[in-house]
Design a protein around this motif. Structure first.
Motif, mmCIF file in Angstrom:
data_model
loop_
_atom_site.group_PDB
_atom_site.id
_atom_site.type_symbol
_atom_site.label_atom_id
_atom_site.label_comp_id
_atom_site.label_asym_id
_atom_site.label_seq_id
_atom_site.Cartn_x
_atom_site.Cartn_y
_atom_site.Cartn_z
ATOM 1 N N GLU A 1 0.820 -1.214 0.000
ATOM 2 C CA GLU A 1 0.000 0.000 0.000
ATOM 3 C C GLU A 1 0.855 1.265 0.000
ATOM 4 O O GLU A 1 0.544 2.231 -0.685
ATOM 5 C CB GLU A 1 -0.919 0.030 1.232
ATOM 6 N N GLU A 2 1.928 1.269 0.795
ATOM 7 C CA GLU A 2 2.738 2.476 0.960
ATOM 8 C C GLU A 2 3.753 2.700 -0.151
ATOM 9 O O GLU A 2 4.203 3.825 -0.347
ATOM 10 C CB GLU A 2 3.468 2.446 2.305
ATOM 11 N N SER A 3 4.141 1.629 -0.867
ATOM 12 C CA SER A 3 5.247 1.784 -1.815
ATOM 13 C C SER A 3 5.021 1.160 -3.191
ATOM 14 O O SER A 3 5.744 1.481 -4.127
ATOM 15 C CB SER A 3 6.511 1.172 -1.223
ATOM 16 N N GLY A 4 4.088 0.232 -3.300
ATOM 17 C CA GLY A 4 3.910 -0.492 -4.554
ATOM 18 C C GLY A 4 4.800 -1.716 -4.671
ATOM 19 O O GLY A 4 4.741 -2.436 -5.660
ATOM 20 N N ALA A 5 5.619 -1.990 -3.647
ATOM 21 C CA ALA A 5 6.561 -3.114 -3.696
ATOM 22 C C ALA A 5 5.961 -4.380 -3.104
ATOM 23 O O ALA A 5 5.310 -4.346 -2.066
ATOM 24 C CB ALA A 5 7.841 -2.758 -2.942
ATOM 25 N N GLN A 6 6.200 -5.492 -3.787
ATOM 26 C CA GLN A 6 5.873 -6.809 -3.249
ATOM 27 C C GLN A 6 7.160 -7.356 -2.634
ATOM 28 O O GLN A 6 8.234 -7.265 -3.252
ATOM 29 C CB GLN A 6 5.378 -7.727 -4.347
ATOM 30 N N VAL A 7 7.048 -7.902 -1.429
ATOM 31 C CA VAL A 7 8.244 -8.327 -0.705
ATOM 32 C C VAL A 7 8.103 -9.723 -0.124
ATOM 33 O O VAL A 7 6.991 -10.229 0.058
ATOM 34 C CB VAL A 7 8.575 -7.343 0.450
ATOM 35 N N GLU A 8 9.266 -10.314 0.154
ATOM 36 C CA GLU A 8 9.336 -11.562 0.899
ATOM 37 C C GLU A 8 9.866 -11.186 2.281
ATOM 38 O O GLU A 8 10.942 -10.580 2.388
ATOM 39 C CB GLU A 8 10.298 -12.528 0.209
ATOM 40 N N ILE A 9 9.106 -11.538 3.317
ATOM 41 C CA ILE A 9 9.486 -11.183 4.679
ATOM 42 C C ILE A 9 10.502 -12.194 5.210
ATOM 43 O O ILE A 9 10.314 -13.404 5.080
ATOM 44 C CB ILE A 9 8.246 -11.124 5.609
ATOM 45 N N GLY A 10 11.560 -11.667 5.792
ATOM 46 C CA GLY A 10 12.620 -12.496 6.370
ATOM 47 C C GLY A 10 12.532 -12.533 7.888
ATOM 48 O O GLY A 10 11.433 -12.539 8.454
ATOM 49 N N TYR B 1 12.986 -7.362 -1.651
ATOM 50 C CA TYR B 1 12.127 -6.878 -2.733
ATOM 51 C C TYR B 1 11.964 -7.976 -3.769
ATOM 52 O O TYR B 1 12.926 -8.598 -4.195
ATOM 53 C CB TYR B 1 12.774 -5.641 -3.363
ATOM 54 N N LEU B 2 10.725 -8.212 -4.184
ATOM 55 C CA LEU B 2 10.431 -9.207 -5.210
ATOM 56 C C LEU B 2 10.023 -8.568 -6.526
ATOM 57 O O LEU B 2 10.541 -8.925 -7.583
ATOM 58 C CB LEU B 2 9.313 -10.145 -4.745
ATOM 59 N N ALA B 3 9.067 -7.642 -6.479
ATOM 60 C CA ALA B 3 8.516 -7.068 -7.705
ATOM 61 C C ALA B 3 7.719 -5.815 -7.366
ATOM 62 O O ALA B 3 7.490 -5.509 -6.197
ATOM 63 C CB ALA B 3 7.605 -8.090 -8.396
ATOM 64 N N GLY B 4 7.264 -5.157 -8.423
ATOM 65 C CA GLY B 4 6.388 -3.997 -8.253
ATOM 66 C C GLY B 4 7.071 -2.704 -8.631
ATOM 67 O O GLY B 4 8.270 -2.549 -8.442
ATOM 68 N N GLN B 5 6.286 -1.804 -9.184
ATOM 69 C CA GLN B 5 6.746 -0.474 -9.563
ATOM 70 C C GLN B 5 6.562 0.437 -8.355
ATOM 71 O O GLN B 5 5.463 0.522 -7.818
ATOM 72 C CB GLN B 5 5.856 0.002 -10.702
ATOM 73 N N LEU B 6 7.632 1.108 -7.898
ATOM 74 C CA LEU B 6 7.491 2.026 -6.769
ATOM 75 C C LEU B 6 6.543 3.152 -7.143
ATOM 76 O O LEU B 6 6.603 3.694 -8.235
ATOM 77 C CB LEU B 6 8.842 2.611 -6.375
ATOM 78 N N ARG B 7 5.642 3.475 -6.202
ATOM 79 C CA ARG B 7 4.683 4.549 -6.424
ATOM 80 C C ARG B 7 4.260 5.126 -5.068
ATOM 81 O O ARG B 7 4.183 4.418 -4.081
ATOM 82 C CB ARG B 7 3.460 4.042 -7.177
ATOM 83 N N PRO C 1 3.785 10.374 0.253
ATOM 84 C CA PRO C 1 3.908 11.133 -0.993
ATOM 85 C C PRO C 1 5.213 10.902 -1.752
ATOM 86 O O PRO C 1 5.295 11.239 -2.931
ATOM 87 C CB PRO C 1 3.791 12.594 -0.544
ATOM 88 N N GLU C 2 6.214 10.318 -1.098
ATOM 89 C CA GLU C 2 7.468 10.001 -1.776
ATOM 90 C C GLU C 2 7.943 8.614 -1.376
ATOM 91 O O GLU C 2 7.815 8.216 -0.218
ATOM 92 C CB GLU C 2 8.565 11.009 -1.427
ATOM 93 N N VAL C 3 8.514 7.902 -2.347
ATOM 94 C CA VAL C 3 9.038 6.549 -2.144
ATOM 95 C C VAL C 3 10.318 6.447 -2.952
ATOM 96 O O VAL C 3 10.346 6.854 -4.117
ATOM 97 C CB VAL C 3 8.029 5.483 -2.654
ATOM 98 N N GLN C 4 11.384 5.895 -2.350
ATOM 99 C CA GLN C 4 12.602 5.743 -3.137
ATOM 100 C C GLN C 4 13.565 4.720 -2.550
ATOM 101 O O GLN C 4 13.497 4.386 -1.370
ATOM 102 C CB GLN C 4 13.298 7.078 -3.347
ATOM 103 N N TRP C 5 14.430 4.214 -3.428
ATOM 104 C CA TRP C 5 15.527 3.337 -3.036
ATOM 105 C C TRP C 5 16.727 4.223 -2.713
ATOM 106 O O TRP C 5 17.042 5.133 -3.481
ATOM 107 C CB TRP C 5 15.913 2.397 -4.177
ATOM 108 N N VAL C 6 17.396 3.937 -1.594
ATOM 109 C CA VAL C 6 18.574 4.716 -1.215
ATOM 110 C C VAL C 6 19.627 3.782 -0.622
ATOM 111 O O VAL C 6 19.318 2.676 -0.165
ATOM 112 C CB VAL C 6 18.230 5.825 -0.192
ATOM 113 N N SER C 7 20.853 4.249 -0.598
ATOM 114 C CA SER C 7 21.919 3.476 0.048
ATOM 115 C C SER C 7 21.688 3.499 1.562
ATOM 116 O O SER C 7 21.025 4.413 2.084
ATOM 117 C CB SER C 7 23.285 4.097 -0.261
#
Length: 153
Positions: A58-67, A89-95, A101-107
């Motif tokens: 819901e918050e990011s658009g990402a489908q994930v596998e929980i560890g 991270y498995l799949a999904g377009q970040l949105r 209001p903002e979603v991003q990949w960062v180091s």
């Protein structure tokens, strides 16, 4: 046994330190707390894992596998117990969403620079430390004050 109205009540929440194949971390920006890892309250009848997957999507658009469970945080000010998991991270377009209001990949280094809320920063530092066992911290907010810690050796 029926619970009394003044019985202890806690809100249960979960969050995920999501990494992609490049080792980047998924951050979402919320209106109230600024940048943080995705997560939220678990709904009645929902498991921690299912609720966390739903919240991340819901918050990011990402489908994930929980560890693994990496940390447990207890916000004593608002009676919220937050289970922090590692995730892949498995799949999904970040949105973005209404909540984020903002979603991003960062180091990992950039994530530490972007997080301004002291409780969330402490949590990110704990998660990035990669302890073998789950870390527990209890805190209060406004102002932030660490009340109790259990960091396994």
């Amino acid at each position: 046994m029926k619970a009394s109205l003044d019985a202890p009540r806690h809100i249960v929440a979960a969050s995920a330190l999501v990494r992609n194949d490049q080792g980047q971390i998924l951050l979402v920006r919320t209106h109230r707390r600024g940048w943080e890892i995705p997560g939220g309250q678990i709904e009645m009848g929902e498991s921690l894992i299912d609720g966390l997957k739903r919240e991340v999507l819901e918050e990011s658009g990402a489908q994930v596998e929980i560890g693994r469970l990496a940390a447990v945080r207890s916000n004593l000010t608002s009676s919220i117990v937050i289970f922090c998991f590692e995730a892949r991270y498995l799949a999904g377009q970040l949105r973005p969403s209404d909540e984020t209001p903002e979603v991003q990949w960062v180091s990992p280094e950039r994530a530490l620079e972007m997080i301004s809320h002291p409780a969330i920063l402490q949590s990110m530092q704990d998660l990035l430390a990669g302890a073998a066992d789950a870390i527990y911290r209890a805190y209060q907010v406004d102002p932030y004050r660490l009340v109790e810690s259990h960091v396994p050796h």
